[in-house]
Scaffold this motif. Structure first.
Motif, PDB file in Angstrom:
ATOM      1  N   TYR A  51      -4.227  12.588 -21.763  1.00 16.53           N
ATOM      2  CA  TYR A  51      -5.676  12.563 -22.014  1.00 16.53           C
ATOM      3  C   TYR A  51      -6.071  13.821 -22.765  1.00 16.53           C
ATOM      4  CZ  TYR A  51     -10.693  12.298 -20.821  1.00 16.53           C
ATOM      5  OH  TYR A  51     -12.072  12.230 -20.859  1.00 16.53           O
ATOM      6  N   ASP A  66     -13.273  12.638 -17.804  1.00 18.47           N
ATOM      7  CA  ASP A  66     -14.496  11.901 -18.126  1.00 18.47           C
ATOM      8  C   ASP A  66     -15.692  12.497 -17.376  1.00 18.47           C
ATOM      9  OD1 ASP A  66     -15.116   9.011 -19.553  1.00 18.47           O
ATOM     10  OD2 ASP A  66     -16.589   9.548 -18.044  1.00 18.47           O
ATOM     11  N   VAL A 262      -2.963   4.950 -17.770  1.00 19.00           N
ATOM     12  CA  VAL A 262      -4.414   4.797 -17.848  1.00 19.00           C
ATOM     13  C   VAL A 262      -4.853   5.328 -19.200  1.00 19.00           C
ATOM     14  CG1 VAL A 262      -6.634   5.565 -16.934  1.00 19.00           C
ATOM     15  CG2 VAL A 262      -4.797   4.949 -15.361  1.00 19.00           C
ATOM     16  N   PRO A 264      -8.375   5.353 -22.170  1.00 20.95           N
ATOM     17  CA  PRO A 264      -9.760   4.989 -22.451  1.00 20.95           C
ATOM     18  C   PRO A 264      -9.833   3.637 -23.143  1.00 20.95           C
ATOM     19  CG  PRO A 264      -9.330   7.255 -23.110  1.00 20.95           C
ATOM     20  CD  PRO A 264      -8.002   6.642 -22.800  1.00 20.95           C
ATOM     21  N   GLU A 265     -10.930   2.926 -22.938  1.00 20.39           N
ATOM     22  CA  GLU A 265     -11.113   1.633 -23.593  1.00 20.39           C
ATOM     23  C   GLU A 265     -11.167   1.774 -25.107  1.00 20.39           C
ATOM     24  OE1 GLU A 265     -14.653  -0.171 -22.173  1.00 20.39           O
ATOM     25  OE2 GLU A 265     -13.857  -0.609 -20.172  1.00 20.39           O
ATOM     26  N   PHE A 300      -9.363   9.397 -12.960  1.00 18.52           N
ATOM     27  CA  PHE A 300     -10.154   8.721 -13.985  1.00 18.52           C
ATOM     28  C   PHE A 300     -11.183   7.809 -13.321  1.00 18.52           C
ATOM     29  CE2 PHE A 300      -5.933   9.400 -15.728  1.00 18.52           C
ATOM     30  CZ  PHE A 300      -6.170   9.904 -16.992  1.00 18.52           C
ATOM     31  N   TYR A 305     -12.072   2.692 -18.547  1.00 18.91           N
ATOM     32  CA  TYR A 305     -10.635   2.978 -18.614  1.00 18.91           C
ATOM     33  C   TYR A 305      -9.837   1.729 -18.257  1.00 18.91           C
ATOM     34  CZ  TYR A 305     -11.916   7.743 -19.381  1.00 18.91           C
ATOM     35  OH  TYR A 305     -12.443   8.876 -19.962  1.00 18.91           O
TER      36      TYR A 305
END
Length: 312
Positions: A51, A66, A262, A264-265, A300, A305
Motif C-alpha cells: 500500500y 485509508d 487486499v 484499493p478498488e 484496511f 477495498y
C-alpha cells in the motif's frame, strides 16, 4: 506496548491534511514522518507491504491504511470531542464518503488544470513535476478522470451546496465539526492553499471560506518530528495488538489464516499480501513480516477495498 501515534505523510497531501486536522480537533500528540510524494517509498512499503497511498497511521506494530479507518482509530483513541455524534452517525459517514470520493476527484480535476499545476510546481525543477504526474497517472490506471471543463460546473455546484449548509451553522451539520467537515475540507484546502491560482472558484461562496477559516483554526495538534528509520524501529520492537473479541465475518469463503491480498478498488492499485488474521464487519487485518519492520498487522477498511485469495 507503544501507543504513540506516528503519521507517515507529506505536507501537500490533501488526505494527510484531513488527518492532521482531526489530530488538531482532538488535540492529540503525534509524531510526523515525512515521506516521498511519489514512488519509490521503501520505508512506507516496509510497513505496509505494498500500500502506497498517503497518509498511513502507525501505532507500534499496527499499521492503519485509508483515512476513513484512521479517523475511526483516532476517535477510539480519544473519544472526545466526538467525530461521529450519535444523532449524525449515519449521515456524517455517508457525507464523508461522498466528500472523499466525488467531491475530492472533482476538486482535483479543477486544481490540476494548467494554471493550478504551474502554481503547484513553481518552486520545483521540471523533472519533479513530470515525476509527480507520471506517478499519479500510474495510480489512476483504469480510472475515469474528469476533464477540467467537466469538473468546473460540478465543483461550483458542490461549493454552493456546502455554502447553503454553513450559512445555517458554524459547521456542516451544526455548532460543532464532525467527520463530514474534515472530509469536505481537505480537497478545498488543496485548492486554497496548494493551487491558489485557481482559488477564484470560491469568489461567490464567501460562507465556504468563513467555514474553512473556522476549520483551519482547529490546528494540527501537538506534532513532533520523527524519522522513517526510527518509526520502523518502533514497529520492529513492538507486537501487534490482540484482536480482542472481534467477530469473523466471512463474505468470501476465505478462512482466517489464509494467504490473501487486499487492494484499493480504484486509485493506487498496488495490492498488499499477507495472512488474513481478522475480517470484521468493518475492516480486514493482514499479518505480514518484513526484514526491517518485523511482524506487523496492516489494517484496511472493508469499504473501498477488495479481498482476494493469494492462491488460485
Amino acid at each position: 506496548m507503544s501507543t504513540e501515534l506516528i503519521l507517515h505523510h507529506y505536507p501537500a497531501s490533501p488526505f494527510a491534511e484531513k488527518v492532521r486536522m482531526v489530530l488538531g480537533f482532538k488535540q492529540l500528540p503525534w509524531k510526523s514522518v515525512i515521506i516521498p510524494s511519489v514512488m519509490p517509498k521503501p520505508d512506507v512499503v516496509a510497513l505496509t507491504g505494498g500500500y502506497r497511498r498517503t497518509p498511513v497511521l502507525q501505532i507500534g506494530a499496527d499499521i492503519y491504511c485509508d483515512t476513513s479507518l484512521i479517523c475511526e482509530v483516532l476517535d477510539h483513541t480519544q473519544p472526545e470531542p466526538v467525530l461521529y455524534p450519535p444523532h449524525l452517525k449515519g449521515v456524517s459517514r455517508v457525507f464523508a464518503q461522498w466528500a472523499d470520493s466525488t467531491l475530492f476527484w472533482t476538486a482535483m480535476a479543477w486544481n490540476m488544470q494548467p494554471k493550478g499545476l504551474a502554481t503547484l510546481f513553481a518552486r520545483l525543477p521540471p523533472e519533479a513535476g513530470s515525476a509527480f504526474l507520471d506517478d499519479r497517472k500510474a495510480m489512476s490506471v483504469n480510472m475515469t478522470r474528469l476533464r477540467t471543463q467537466d469538473a468546473a460546473p460540478a465543483y461550483r455546484s458542490y461549493l454552493r451546496r456546502i455554502a447553503h449548509m454553513v450559512e445555517e451553522h458554524d459547521f456542516l451539520f451544526g455548532a460543532e465539526p464532525c467527520v463530514a467537515d474534515f472530509a469536505a475540507y481537505h480537497p478545498l484546502w488543496f485548492t486554497r492553499v496548494c493551487t491558489p491560482s485557481v482559488a477564484d472558484v470560491f469568489d461567490h461562496v464567501p460562507a465556504v471560506l468563513e467555514w474553512m477559516d473556522r476549520m483551519a483554526a482547529l490546528g494540527h495538534g501537538r506534532m513532533e518530528k520523527f524519522n522513517a528509520q526510527d518509526a520502523i524501529t518502533v514497529a520492529a520492537g513492538a507486537e501487534p495488538l490482540p484482536h480482542m473479541s472481534a467477530v469473523f465475518q466471512d463474505d468470501h469463503g476465505i478462512a482466517l489464516g489464509s494467504e490473501v491480498t487486499v487492494a484499493p478498488e480504484s486509485f493506487g492499485p498496488e495490492a498488499t499480501p499477507g495472512t488474513l488474521v481478522a475480517a470484521t464487519r468493518t475492516r480486514y487485518t493482514l499479518r505480514r513480516e518484513d526484514p526491517r519492520a518485523g511482524v506487523v498487522n496492516v489494517h484496511f477498511p472493508r469499504i473501498g477495498y477488495v479481498l482476494r485469495s493469494a492462491t488460485p
